[in-house]
Scaffold this active site. Structure first.
Site, PDB file in Angstrom:
ATOM      1  N   SER A  65      27.724 -42.828  -7.371  1.00 27.68           N
ATOM      2  CA  SER A  65      29.306 -43.557  -6.753  1.00 27.68           C
ATOM      3  C   SER A  65      29.008 -44.762  -5.711  1.00 27.68           C
ATOM      4  CB  SER A  65      29.745 -42.526  -5.495  1.00 27.68           C
ATOM      5  OG  SER A  65      30.265 -41.361  -6.270  1.00 27.68           O
ATOM      6  N   GLU A  67      27.256 -47.101  -6.627  1.00 25.40           N
ATOM      7  CA  GLU A  67      26.850 -48.209  -7.414  1.00 25.40           C
ATOM      8  C   GLU A  67      28.244 -48.593  -8.074  1.00 25.40           C
ATOM      9  OE1 GLU A  67      23.095 -46.614  -6.515  1.00 25.40           O
ATOM     10  OE2 GLU A  67      24.755 -45.675  -7.851  1.00 25.40           O
ATOM     11  N   VAL A  90      31.455 -37.501  -4.569  1.00 26.27           N
ATOM     12  CA  VAL A  90      30.402 -37.447  -3.413  1.00 26.27           C
ATOM     13  C   VAL A  90      30.779 -36.140  -2.547  1.00 26.27           C
ATOM     14  CG1 VAL A  90      29.335 -38.312  -1.522  1.00 26.27           C
ATOM     15  CG2 VAL A  90      30.385 -39.944  -3.343  1.00 26.27           C
ATOM     16  N   ILE A  91      29.966 -35.077  -3.029  1.00 22.04           N
ATOM     17  CA  ILE A  91      30.231 -33.598  -2.255  1.00 22.04           C
ATOM     18  C   ILE A  91      29.471 -33.825  -0.797  1.00 22.04           C
ATOM     19  CG2 ILE A  91      29.767 -31.229  -2.438  1.00 22.04           C
ATOM     20  CD1 ILE A  91      29.952 -31.584  -5.531  1.00 22.04           C
ATOM     21  N   THR A  95      23.951 -32.899   4.585  1.00 19.75           N
ATOM     22  CA  THR A  95      23.694 -34.006   5.416  1.00 19.75           C
ATOM     23  C   THR A  95      24.927 -34.935   5.579  1.00 19.75           C
ATOM     24  OG1 THR A  95      22.985 -35.373   3.675  1.00 19.75           O
ATOM     25  CG2 THR A  95      21.349 -33.921   4.579  1.00 19.75           C
ATOM     26  N   HIS A  97      25.112 -37.820   4.254  1.00 17.18           N
ATOM     27  CA  HIS A  97      25.155 -39.233   3.413  1.00 17.18           C
ATOM     28  C   HIS A  97      26.539 -39.291   2.775  1.00 17.18           C
ATOM     29  CE1 HIS A  97      25.531 -35.919   0.473  1.00 17.18           C
ATOM     30  NE2 HIS A  97      25.480 -36.635  -0.574  1.00 17.18           N
TER      31      HIS A  97
END
Length: 167
Positions: A65, A67, A90-91, A95, A97
């Site tokens: 994602s 990119e 994006v799960i 963390t 991230h």
């Protein structure tokens, strides 16, 4: 009403523009492939259902994602592309991230859209877990890919309205 009991992919289809002459790029993140492929299928099929021609839809894959922004920019800079749809997932995970990735992608896609004057659509899922992602990629909550394609269509309609309006 909470999304726990609702199909989120319900939208108005009144007064949609003719998109038969428009060209679309769909940029798809390969990370979380099962989810992003379902998002692509939703977006692609929605474009076809509302008048786009298969030969006027271009797909580009990016690794993840993060990119999507650069991939979207490359397509948006092409004169023959009218709108770009960026699809990813994006799960949250264990963390933070996802916070950094999601913010960067949202900001980046917004900047590409503003810089090029073309619709660049944020079709990135930001779920807490895999099941929430699947529920929003063709599951019980609809398909965010459908919504992203419809957003692109509607933004092209608004663009047409704005630029053809005369005083």
């Amino acid at each position: 009403m909470s999304s726990a009991h609702k199909n989120l992919s319900v939208f108005s289809t009144e007064k949609l523009p003719d998109i038969s002459h428009r060209r679309f790029a769909i940029v798809v993140a390969e990370w979380n492939y099962e989810v992003t492929e379902a998002l692509f299928e939703g977006a692609y099929n929605t474009l076809l259902a509302y008048g786009a021609s298969a030969d006027r839809i271009i797909r580009g894959n990016v690794p993840g994602s993060f990119e999507l922004t650069l991939g979207a920019q490359w397509f948006a800079h092409r004169d023959d592309i009218d709108a770009v749809i960026a699809l990813g997932c994006v799960i949250q995970g264990e963390t933070k991230h996802n916070d950094y990735i999601n913010h960067a992608v949202a900001q980046g896609l917004t900047n590409v859209s503003l810089k090029t004057g073309k619709p660049v659509i944020f079709g990135v899922l930001t779920p807490n877990d895999q099941q929430q992602a699947l529920d929003r990629a063709g599951g019980k909550h609809g398909n965010k890919g459908d919504e992203a394609a419809m957003t692109a269509i509607k933004m092209l309609g608004l663009q047409q309205q704005v630029y053809s309006f005369t005083f």
